[in-house]
Motif scaffolding. Structure first.
Motif, PDB file in Angstrom:
ATOM      1  N   ALA A   2      39.293  38.274  43.284  1.00  0.00           N
ATOM      2  CA  ALA A   2      39.681  39.402  42.448  1.00  0.00           C
ATOM      3  C   ALA A   2      38.585  39.706  41.436  1.00  0.00           C
ATOM      4  O   ALA A   2      37.848  38.836  40.989  1.00  0.00           O
ATOM      5  N   GLU A   3      38.504  40.984  41.056  1.00  0.00           N
ATOM      6  CA  GLU A   3      37.659  41.395  39.952  1.00  0.00           C
ATOM      7  C   GLU A   3      38.507  42.270  39.047  1.00  0.00           C
ATOM      8  O   GLU A   3      39.618  42.669  39.410  1.00  0.00           O
ATOM      9  N   ARG A   4      38.014  42.598  37.866  1.00  0.00           N
ATOM     10  CA  ARG A   4      38.794  43.367  36.908  1.00  0.00           C
ATOM     11  C   ARG A   4      38.311  44.802  36.893  1.00  0.00           C
ATOM     12  O   ARG A   4      37.124  45.082  36.980  1.00  0.00           O
ATOM     13  N   ARG A  12      43.906  46.797  32.422  1.00  0.00           N
ATOM     14  CA  ARG A  12      42.891  46.023  33.140  1.00  0.00           C
ATOM     15  C   ARG A  12      43.616  45.120  34.125  1.00  0.00           C
ATOM     16  O   ARG A  12      44.313  44.179  33.735  1.00  0.00           O
ATOM     17  N   ASP A  14      43.589  43.033  38.101  1.00  0.00           N
ATOM     18  CA  ASP A  14      42.764  42.469  39.159  1.00  0.00           C
ATOM     19  C   ASP A  14      42.579  43.491  40.269  1.00  0.00           C
ATOM     20  O   ASP A  14      43.517  44.198  40.648  1.00  0.00           O
ATOM     21  N   ARG A  15      41.382  43.569  40.769  1.00  0.00           N
ATOM     22  CA  ARG A  15      41.106  44.409  41.943  1.00  0.00           C
ATOM     23  C   ARG A  15      40.856  43.480  43.123  1.00  0.00           C
ATOM     24  O   ARG A  15      39.934  42.663  43.087  1.00  0.00           O
ATOM     25  N   LEU A  16      41.674  43.597  44.127  1.00  0.00           N
ATOM     26  CA  LEU A  16      41.564  42.768  45.321  1.00  0.00           C
ATOM     27  C   LEU A  16      40.992  43.592  46.457  1.00  0.00           C
ATOM     28  O   LEU A  16      41.346  44.768  46.627  1.00  0.00           O
ATOM     29  N   GLN A  38      44.545  47.643  43.267  1.00  0.00           N
ATOM     30  CA  GLN A  38      44.901  47.208  41.923  1.00  0.00           C
ATOM     31  C   GLN A  38      46.419  47.191  41.879  1.00  0.00           C
ATOM     32  O   GLN A  38      47.058  48.238  42.027  1.00  0.00           O
TER      33      GLN A  38
END
Length: 257
Positions: A2-4, A12, A14-16, A38
């Protein structure tokens, strides 16, 4: 991993990154759709294809490719292939929405069409399936509003088949397939000859500037972005691009001699 990233509500989250395909049941062979999620909402879409060289023409387009090549093809032969192709698409569509018995039923009628069942019997087999799907409130509730594609935008993208005719969402595209199945099943014994101007296969015009599935693939990012992840496969199934159409042209030409 994940990224933000900011979501549409300014939070804000997590982006999977989630890939769909290529080895996925009831999924267009060779298609990979990489989604950035998201929460459960699709934020970004990357469409990729793995297209092998084919030793033969795309199966579902074969009658119309023969017409374009100057061969004699009857309306009945073309209608039979069209009917089977749409039933094949319906089988995937029903399977993806979780209606397993209707998926199996669509595939049985498809197999009957390909096996040469006459028009009267094929229509009798298809009619209850069409009626049941058209009357299903659960199916309408599940698919209405998903992947809306106006006729104007479809035309702008170069789409020439059922998705253009539907002028609407995933449920509208289903209804166009169902109508085409009924009409083509009834025409399977027609002995008139197809004219080259009628070279319109299951996904659209065969003689256009690009294979008819290419604009369907081009439409996917715009239709999937903002969609809930659980609905993404339904949107893809409602277009059902055939990646065999994108096989190298020289292979197709060689197959036609």
């Amino acid at each position: 991993m994940a990224e933000r990233a900011d979501d549409r509500d300014g939070l804000r989250l997590d982006r999977l990154h989630v890939p769909l395909g290529p080895a996925l049941g009831d999924w267009p062979a060779g298609l990979v759709v990489r989604l950035a999620l998201q929460g459960d909402v699709v934020q970004q879409v990357d469409v990729q294809t793995a297209i092998p060289a084919l030793p033969h023409p795309p199966f579902w387009d074969e009658p119309w490719l023969r017409v374009v090549a100057g061969e004699r093809v009857t309306h009945g032969d073309a209608a039979r292939r069209l009917c089977a192709a749409h039933l094949d698409s319906l089988g995937r569509y029903f399977a993806v929405v979780g209606w397993a018995d209707m998926a199996a039923r669509a595939r049985r009628v498809r197999d009957g069409a390909l096996a040469g069942t006459d028009a009267a019997e094929l229509s009798a087999l298809a009619r209850p399936l069409i009626r049941r799907a058209e009357r299903s409130r659960a199916l309408r509730w599940l698919t209405t509003g998903l992947g809306p594609l106006s006729a104007e935008h479809a035309h702008h993208l170069g789409i020439t088949g059922p998705a253009l005719v539907a002028d609407g969402d995933a449920h509208s595209r289903l209804l166009v397939w169902l109508d085409a199945v009924g009409r083509s099943a009834a025409a399977c014994d027609d002995t008139d000859v197809v004219d080259a101007a009628e070279a319109v296969g299951p996904r659209g015009r065969i003689d256009g500037p690009a294979p008819p599935s290419q604009p369907l693939l081009n439409a996917l990012p715009g239709l999937l972005e903002g969609t809930e992840f659980a609905c993404a496969r339904i949107v893809v199934a409602s277009l059902d691009p055939d990646l065999d159409q994108l096989a190298p042209a020289e292979v197709q030409g060689a197959a036609h001699g």
